[in-house]
Design an enzyme around this catalytic site. Sequence first.
Site, PDB file in Angstrom:
ATOM      1  N   LYS A 100       0.851  -1.186   0.000  1.00  0.00           N
ATOM      2  CA  LYS A 100       0.000   0.000   0.000  1.00  0.00           C
ATOM      3  C   LYS A 100       0.888   1.238   0.000  1.00  0.00           C
ATOM      4  O   LYS A 100       1.620   1.489   0.947  1.00  0.00           O
ATOM      5  CB  LYS A 100      -0.916   0.020   1.235  1.00  0.00           C
ATOM      6  CG  LYS A 100      -1.676   1.349   1.366  1.00  0.00           C
ATOM      7  CD  LYS A 100      -2.578   1.415   2.578  1.00  0.00           C
ATOM      8  CE  LYS A 100      -2.980   2.858   2.854  1.00  0.00           C
ATOM      9  NZ  LYS A 100      -3.892   2.971   4.006  1.00  0.00           N
ATOM     10  N   GLY A 161      -8.606   8.895   9.639  1.00  0.00           N
ATOM     11  CA  GLY A 161      -8.881   8.971  11.066  1.00  0.00           C
ATOM     12  C   GLY A 161     -10.013   9.909  11.461  1.00  0.00           C
ATOM     13  O   GLY A 161     -10.277  10.086  12.642  1.00  0.00           O
ATOM     14  N   ALA A 187      -9.870   5.197   4.099  1.00  0.00           N
ATOM     15  CA  ALA A 187      -9.883   6.368   4.977  1.00  0.00           C
ATOM     16  C   ALA A 187     -11.231   7.059   5.036  1.00  0.00           C
ATOM     17  O   ALA A 187     -11.895   7.246   4.021  1.00  0.00           O
ATOM     18  CB  ALA A 187      -8.830   7.387   4.588  1.00  0.00           C
ATOM     19  N   GLY A 188     -11.624   7.400   6.251  1.00  0.00           N
ATOM     20  CA  GLY A 188     -12.794   8.233   6.470  1.00  0.00           C
ATOM     21  C   GLY A 188     -14.027   7.498   6.967  1.00  0.00           C
ATOM     22  O   GLY A 188     -14.955   8.115   7.481  1.00  0.00           O
ATOM     23  N   ASN A 209      -9.195   1.470   9.612  1.00  0.00           N
ATOM     24  CA  ASN A 209      -8.441   1.140  10.828  1.00  0.00           C
ATOM     25  C   ASN A 209      -9.087   1.792  12.044  1.00  0.00           C
ATOM     26  O   ASN A 209      -9.630   1.135  12.923  1.00  0.00           O
ATOM     27  CB  ASN A 209      -6.977   1.584  10.669  1.00  0.00           C
ATOM     28  CG  ASN A 209      -6.050   1.064  11.769  1.00  0.00           C
ATOM     29  OD1 ASN A 209      -4.858   0.914  11.565  1.00  0.00           O
ATOM     30  ND2 ASN A 209      -6.555   0.765  12.967  1.00  0.00           N
ATOM     31  N   THR A 210      -9.099   3.127  12.061  1.00  0.00           N
ATOM     32  CA  THR A 210      -9.559   3.849  13.243  1.00  0.00           C
ATOM     33  C   THR A 210     -11.008   3.528  13.609  1.00  0.00           C
ATOM     34  O   THR A 210     -11.336   3.421  14.797  1.00  0.00           O
ATOM     35  CB  THR A 210      -9.405   5.368  13.028  1.00  0.00           C
ATOM     36  OG1 THR A 210      -8.099   5.617  12.497  1.00  0.00           O
ATOM     37  CG2 THR A 210      -9.553   6.129  14.325  1.00  0.00           C
TER      38      THR A 210
END
Lengths: 270, 67
Positions: A100, A161, A187-188, A209-210
Amino acid sequence: MDQLIIAGNSYASRLLVGTGKYKDFEQTRSAIEASGAQIVTVAIRRTNIGQNANEPSLLDALPPSKYTYLPNTAGCYSADDAVRTLRLARELLDGHDLVKLEVLGDPHTLFPNVIETLQAAATLVKDGFKVMVYTSDDPIIARQLEDIGCVAVMPLASLIGSGMGILNPWNLQLILEKAKVPVVVDAGVGTASDAAIAMELGCDAVLMNTAVAKAQNPVLMAQAMRKAVEAGRDAFRAGRMPKKLYSATPSSPTTGLIQPQPSSPPRGRA
Amino acid sequence: MIALTINGERRDFEGPLTAAELIERLQLSGKRVALERNGQIVPRGTFPHERLAHGDRLEIVVAVGGG
């Protein structure tokens, strides 16, 4: 069988997860197991030199035999640093070449620097890497990254995040219309409905992830995300009904209704 | 004496020193690490033959949790 195919390899799960920000490796392992993810991102960092020889290793918690590792370049702000990081990753992971790429523009927003990203992608592809690339939701850049030879384009839904969800579904649709490689929202995503929406739009997968690691209950959220990605994918494949302001076609039959009672005099009177 | 910069930190060692010996002295034997020497990857299989030199800049990395 509806499978995600990246660089010739098939995956049953369309949820990719990061391994950062968890309380400990045990929580990482439990959450990732609950997510059903087969591809997990990892970061490459300097080891401590001699201070703590018995530090536990991520590779023990998540054996590379069980998961496809996706080493990332998070934290890199130049094409050169990103390329060096991934060459180290390839050596670290015994020649593993699925990676990635992300080259960031500033530490405040973590927005991608697409110019450096394009340069790094070109170098890496030439060097034999299979590059999944984090980018903005700009359809032109996405196409250029695909033309360079990236094996997946991964536009942001909102900032890394942030958990703000899909802020511009229209741009994602523009990317999806033209892309010939998998499109992964990276993301997001903040909660399950965000992941479902991304999949309903036709994205091939979602990477997060977050949203999992920073949920109050990461393992339960991981499970919710697995279901959301599956539900969203099924809904996309099923093809939704058209939207309309109101419907003049009721869902129940319009015939066979019982008739109103004929008006009769009340009982007990003559 | 040879001075190396390892992960940004200067360290002095008695020479001569191979990459394999350095890994052992840093108590990293048996760990999965990757080594870059002056911007070039050093394959793990060549550690016993890779003779380090005064002024080398080394990066030694591992995989950690990340998104």
